[in-house]
Write an enzyme that holds these catalytic residues in place. Sequence first.
Site, PDB file in Angstrom:
ATOM      1  N   GLU A 102       1.080  -0.083  -4.906  1.00 25.24           N
ATOM      2  CA  GLU A 102       0.383   1.178  -5.092  1.00 25.24           C
ATOM      3  C   GLU A 102       1.435   2.255  -4.872  1.00 25.24           C
ATOM      4  O   GLU A 102       2.081   2.289  -3.826  1.00 25.24           O
ATOM      5  CB  GLU A 102      -0.753   1.357  -4.095  1.00 25.24           C
TER       6      GLU A 102
ATOM      7  N   ASP B 130       0.815  -1.205   0.000  1.00 24.51           N
ATOM      8  CA  ASP B 130       0.000   0.000   0.000  1.00 24.51           C
ATOM      9  C   ASP B 130       0.856   1.266   0.000  1.00 24.51           C
ATOM     10  O   ASP B 130       1.809   1.378   0.776  1.00 24.51           O
ATOM     11  CB  ASP B 130      -0.904  -0.015   1.241  1.00 24.51           C
TER      12      ASP B 130
END
Length: 585
Positions: A291, A254
């Site tokens: 990400e 993330d």
Amino acid sequence: MKARQFGPQLTKDGTRFRLWAPAAKRIDVMLQQPHAMTRGNDGWYTADIAGVTAGARYKFRIDDEIDVPDPASDFQPDDVFGPSEVIDHASFAWRAGDWRGRPWQDAVIVEAHVGAFTPGGSYRTMIEHLDHLVETGITALELLPLADFAGSRNWGYDGVLWYAPDSAYGRPEDLKTLIDEAHLRGLMVMLDVVYNHFGPEGNYLGRYAPTFFTDAHTPWGSAIDYRVPEMRAFAIENALHWLRDYRFDGLRLDAVNSIVEPGGLSLLHDLSAAAGELAKATGRHIHLVLENGDNRASILDPAQDPPQGKYRAQWNDDYHHAWRVLMTGENQGYYGDYQRAPLQDIARSLSSGFVYQGEMSAFRRGARGEPSGALSPTAFINFLGNHDQIGNRPLGDRLESVARTEAIEAALAVMLLAPAIPMLFMGEEWGSKTPFPFFCDFKGDLANAVRQGRRSEYQWAYAEYGDEVPDALELWTFQSAVLDWDERRQAAPQKRLKLVRDLLAIRRKQIAPRLAGAAFGAASATLDGLLTADWRMGDGTTLALVANLSDREISHAATTSNGTPIWGSELNGRVPPWSVVWRLG
């Protein structure tokens, strides 16, 4: 592979407990009675305790002042404030023992939240719908973060005990059973992990290991100091824990652009290399994706197998944002970067991956990205919605609620057959309108701070919608996000599901076998809404797209290009509104 430093280790006589606590003067393991731990010169405390077996529950007492769970706890049966439980990972009887995964070019991903995927909200109730995923043509199930968080409901990005799958969804063996059942059906399972911050409630590391953190801050709290060898090992061992002990097929890291690491990207490199060692030792396909708001093309390489420092792919927010602006006209926040020419941005993404490859971003107030056209198209994961792009909207409403059906279906026909890796959000395959608002289960001052923060962030929405904006702390907000599987029986969802299944059947037969070695080609978009693109596939064939993304029929010579249609009708020089044709030749 190096032995795990953090967490309890079962021995032939009992259990060895370890805790890195350089700021503590005394540590006791709290079982039925306290057991003093021995401090080493490097800040590690250890204790070998005979007779302690799997199932034992324990805490660490710090300086006779506070009892805390193990930061590397394998399980927290009573949430983040309760005792940790010793787990014997070697005791689980895997049925899919010969599973080695699938190559990356096979990937068709669905992102899912365990608690909202089924009314039962558990690892085991997810198993009931694995056959549906397989029949749809999905090959990879990606779970939102599972690291133990405070409370009974959360998106998962507030995890504080990184090694413990949250007990709200079941026990570790339940999670392993879900993964095993997925593997028996040919499904990969991936996990979203968060290494840029710890959640705001239930994290005690600052009390006994304050050097884990820097003075810098992320959008979600104190930054982690990965220059500290122990903290670096804590993250890398955690990644290996999920890949080895639970047999996840890959990880999605993330918001890595929010990892504060002076000197560059060495943590990402070392984590990838460690995962690659595991893949090599076990003969498995292990897929690491990112990400990354910085659009760093230089750390992506889908062909590096096993990983040796790079990552298979990145979530392509650019692709999503351009489509969203095209279909809805939205221009708030980051959508403002795509409002000038969304169709041209879609064409650029189809021809070279990122839209922003070093250009100035008004939203980010600076240059963003690196050139990405030399990468394989499979270095990009494209989507029309995900937990962020749905849930970070004030109402948590899906694209289905704000865009026209014909536009969505055209967008799906482009995304699901293009060479980039496609990703759906749970229920998207049948056009679910179930919202996915932000939800959490904090108490007291923290709950009030969350409410106030959201009111500040979404002032315009509260002014427009008032009480219609869901309260993230209320139980009904979470309940509203639970998928309605009976919705599939209705006529419109059946039609959408058939469309997605038909597209994915063509992808499986015609596209996936040709993806190894595929390369970007050219793409263009006209002012009247015509989109064309082509790719050189790994077997030397050319995949070509013609799409009319407008309400008017378009005449265009490009519709007479060579190749055999694999989707859509012969056009004879005229392209109907919102139609998509794919050719291969």
